[in-house]
Design a protein around this motif. Structure first.
Motif, PDB file in Angstrom:
ATOM      1  N   ILE A 442       0.857  -1.175   0.000  1.00  6.85           N
ATOM      2  CA  ILE A 442       0.000   0.000   0.000  1.00  6.85           C
ATOM      3  C   ILE A 442       0.900   1.234   0.000  1.00  6.85           C
ATOM      4  O   ILE A 442       1.684   1.433   0.933  1.00  6.85           O
ATOM      5  N   TYR A 466       0.247  -6.675   4.718  1.00 10.64           N
ATOM      6  CA  TYR A 466       0.596  -5.677   3.713  1.00 10.64           C
ATOM      7  C   TYR A 466       2.007  -5.142   3.941  1.00 10.64           C
ATOM      8  O   TYR A 466       2.474  -5.019   5.078  1.00 10.64           O
ATOM      9  N   ASP A 516      -1.561  -4.388  -5.667  1.00 14.95           N
ATOM     10  CA  ASP A 516      -1.126  -3.262  -4.824  1.00 14.95           C
ATOM     11  C   ASP A 516      -2.183  -2.155  -4.809  1.00 14.95           C
ATOM     12  O   ASP A 516      -3.103  -2.126  -5.629  1.00 14.95           O
ATOM     13  N   TYR A 517      -2.002  -1.232  -3.870  1.00 13.66           N
ATOM     14  CA  TYR A 517      -2.919  -0.099  -3.731  1.00 13.66           C
ATOM     15  C   TYR A 517      -2.111   1.193  -3.651  1.00 13.66           C
ATOM     16  O   TYR A 517      -1.040   1.225  -3.037  1.00 13.66           O
ATOM     17  N   VAL A 519      -2.873   4.883  -2.112  1.00 15.71           N
ATOM     18  CA  VAL A 519      -3.828   5.612  -1.286  1.00 15.71           C
ATOM     19  C   VAL A 519      -3.455   7.103  -1.297  1.00 15.71           C
ATOM     20  O   VAL A 519      -2.346   7.476  -0.901  1.00 15.71           O
ATOM     21  N   ALA A 559      -3.602  -2.834 -10.313  1.00 16.97           N
ATOM     22  CA  ALA A 559      -3.542  -2.245  -8.978  1.00 16.97           C
ATOM     23  C   ALA A 559      -4.741  -1.319  -8.812  1.00 16.97           C
ATOM     24  O   ALA A 559      -5.470  -1.033  -9.764  1.00 16.97           O
ATOM     25  N   SER A 560      -4.954  -0.841  -7.581  1.00 18.68           N
ATOM     26  CA  SER A 560      -6.162  -0.057  -7.287  1.00 18.68           C
ATOM     27  C   SER A 560      -5.808   1.297  -6.684  1.00 18.68           C
ATOM     28  O   SER A 560      -4.759   1.455  -6.036  1.00 18.68           O
ATOM     29  N   ILE A 562      -7.187   4.296  -4.085  1.00 18.14           N
ATOM     30  CA  ILE A 562      -8.089   4.645  -2.986  1.00 18.14           C
ATOM     31  C   ILE A 562      -7.848   6.113  -2.648  1.00 18.14           C
ATOM     32  O   ILE A 562      -6.708   6.529  -2.450  1.00 18.14           O
TER      33      ILE A 562
END
Length: 597
Positions: A442, A466, A516-517, A519, A559-560, A562
């Motif tokens: 993250i 994580y 993965d993220y 943020v 991946a994302s 946020i």
């Protein structure tokens, strides 16, 4: 020039001091009642310029060494004893009632230390402090910025006056040459103030001595055109007699100006103060009002009152709260400490230095300041948190060194000030902790709000699910977009924000992998609030485009993205956050008494 060393006493000036300090007091108790009350400080600047210049002109017949050394000795005896007393008591009380986990803890202590050496305004500016922000209202030494401005003025002003005196061909030429010098310096300073203000650099316009000199110069110009031993002016700054009674009401009227409008009320406040000092005659109703015994009593103690009112109010905000029910004890405490401080102030000003074992104030008072500062450093170092009277279970890791235990992720390595150079690749690697080879990572990116939630990273690592990374730059949104409110994106201070974001996002994309993220933690409302109707759609569209572009790029890597919602805001001042621990109940802070500023 007069040979007298004592200028005529003007009681109405003490009355003006009373008006100024009461305006500041009311504003600090409740800014909604008197939103422009902070302009009382501007009144003080004009008065200081007048009184100090008058005193210096009256002593020009002294030997140069006696003239300069005597002035600095008098300033030390006048200012330092009461300031030292206020500092020592306040910093102990602050460390008793404020958790070292608070973001403002170290900054407040250091503001106090800076105040001892007359540079708290510079320190606050370097910290990008917004004087009007709610979180600033919990720093018990915030008000000392004005002392810093005055002390920096005192440092150079006697040298300028002495220089003008000795460069003048005769005593007749002195005052005209001094007035021209003051006029030039004041005009340049006013241009600096307007330039900072108009381009949205409110912090520099507020704290820098170069942007405040014009106010002190205004009073100095008046004094330079006056025979100090008389009550009449020797140059024209005359008001019609019928206009004089309106000057004081008009000055007070400026204190009701909204704190969002600063330039015009400031200019008017200085103008009305100048006209009052230059035109009040002993027979006028304005003189009788300002010279009444109550105004005199308050004006005589205005320095001590100014020193103490703010620490008492701030301590109340950290403890019992500031409200109608707590107003009486707050005012009683302010009165007690003001009277105590005034006794100390008066004693050291009047006493024989040899009797005090202070033969040289230029050595003694700086030495005492060094000792007091050393004690403060111990309180925020080896003894940090040791005298905190709150519950230890809410005493988190100090935010001045937010860190993930066992890693190199901390504020020092992973948080940059807006003006700091762009980090290199090795610095970025310090901010990535990847102990779990088969676990997602993250990446936390953003401004100071991202740094504020570093503790979340500790919890994620402890769960073993994580890997984490934290990279943030104060005052710079991720993703970068523009325009910002008040055109702050154009300021020199934030010129590296775009380059920082491009560097960081390139490093992230070189490391991010499937699962993965990223943020985003940025104070978007702070960048958008206050934009014009024309600029808001542009800014929102720019931000929306950048977020969507980032989301698509991450999706291509499986991946994302946020977007972290902004940290809590309070309805009373929605553009700023309150300290975290102030919401925690303590024996000295019942929840029902949480202050609402």
């Amino acid at each position: 020039m007069s040979n007298s060393k004592t200028a005529i006493y003007r009681p109405e000036i003490d009355g003006l001091r009373a008006v100024a300090v009461l305006a500041v007091l009311i504003n600090h108790l409740n800014h909604k009642i008197l939103p422009g009350g902070y302009l009382g400080v501007d009144v003080f600047f004009v008065i200081s310029g007048y009184v100090v210049t008058a005193s210096l002109i009256n002593r020009l017949n002294e030997d140069l060494r006696i003239f300069l050394v005597g002035f600095y000795q008098r300033r030390f005896r006048r200012l330092q004893p009461a300031l030292l007393l206020t500092f020592v008591i306040t910093i102990i009380v602050f460390n008793v009632f404020v958790s070292p986990s608070e973001s403002i803890f170290q900054a407040s202590n250091r503001t106090g230390i800076a105040s001892l050496f007359g540079v708290s305004n510079i320190y606050l500016l370097r910290q990008a402090t917004d004087y009007f922000a709610v979180n600033s209202q919990f720093n018990p030494f915030l008000h000392t910025w004005s002392l810093g401005v005055e002390e920096q003025f005192y440092l150079v002003w006697p040298i300028i006056i002495a220089g003008c005196s000795r460069l003048s061909l005769s005593s007749i030429c002195f005052k005209p040459s001094l007035r021209w010098s003051i006029l030039v310096l004041g005009t340049v300073s006013l241009i600096v103030y307007l330039a900072f203000s108009l381009k949205g650099d409110i912090d520099s316009a507020f704290f820098l001595p170069t942007a405040r000199l014009w106010e002190l110069a205004a009073g100095s110009y008046l004094a330079a055109g006056k025979d100090i031993s008389k009550s009449s002016l020797d140059y024209s700054l005359k008001l019609p007699s019928k206009a004089l009674p309106f000057m004081l009401p008009l000055l007070i009227f400026t204190f009701f100006a909204p704190d969002t409008i600063k330039i015009v009320p400031t200019l008017l406040c200085v103008a009305f103060t100048l006209l009052l000092i230059g035109n009040v005659q002993n027979s006028s109703s304005t003189f009788k009002l300002l010279a009444n015994p109550v105004a005199q009593a308050i004006g005589n103690k205005s320095y001590s009152l100014y020193l103490w009112h703010w620490p008492v109010i701030v301590t109340a905000r950290w403890t019992i709260g500031v409200g109608v029910w707590s107003l009486v004890p707050i005012l009683i405490l302010i009165t007690i400490f003001t009277l105590l401080s005034y006794r100390v102030e008066s004693y050291f000003r009047a006493a024989n230095p040899s009797r005090l074992l202070i033969y040289n104030p230029l050595v003694a008072y700086p030495s005492l300041s060094v000792f007091a500062a050393a004690g403060a450093f111990i309180l925020q170092g080896a003894l940090q948190g040791r005298i905190f009277a709150g519950r230890p279970d809410i005493n988190f890791t100090p935010v001045t060194d937010r860190q993930i235990s066992g890693t190199r992720i901390n504020t020092v390595n992973c948080f940059r000030e807006p003006t700091s150079p762009i980090s290199n690749s090795s610095r970025f690697s310090d901010c990535l902790y990847k102990p779990f080879a088969r676990r997602p990572t993250i990446f936390f990116l953003g401004d100071s709000h991202a740094d504020a939630i570093t503790a979340i990273g500790s919890q994620l690592v402890a769960q073993g699910k994580y890997n984490v990374s934290f990279v943030s730059r104060g005052g710079c949104p991720s993703p970068y977009f523009k325009p910002w409110a008040n055109d702050r994106h154009k300021l020199e201070r934030y010129k590296l924000c775009d380059e920082h974001y491009r560097f960081v996002i390139s490093k992230v994309f070189s490391l991010v992998s499937s699962g993965d993220y990223v943020v985003i933690v940025s104070n978007f409302p702070g960048y958008l609030k206050g934009l014009t109707q024309e600029d808001y759609p542009k800014a929102f569209a720019s931000l929306d485009m950048q977020l969507n572009r980032l989301a698509r790029s991450l999706k291509n890597k499986h991946a994302s993205l946020i977007v972290f919602k902004s940290l809590p805001f309070f309805s009373s001042r929605p553009d700023h956050t309150q300290p975290i621990t102030i919401c925690k109940e303590e024996w000295f802070r019942p929840q029902k008494a949480i202050p609402d500023t």
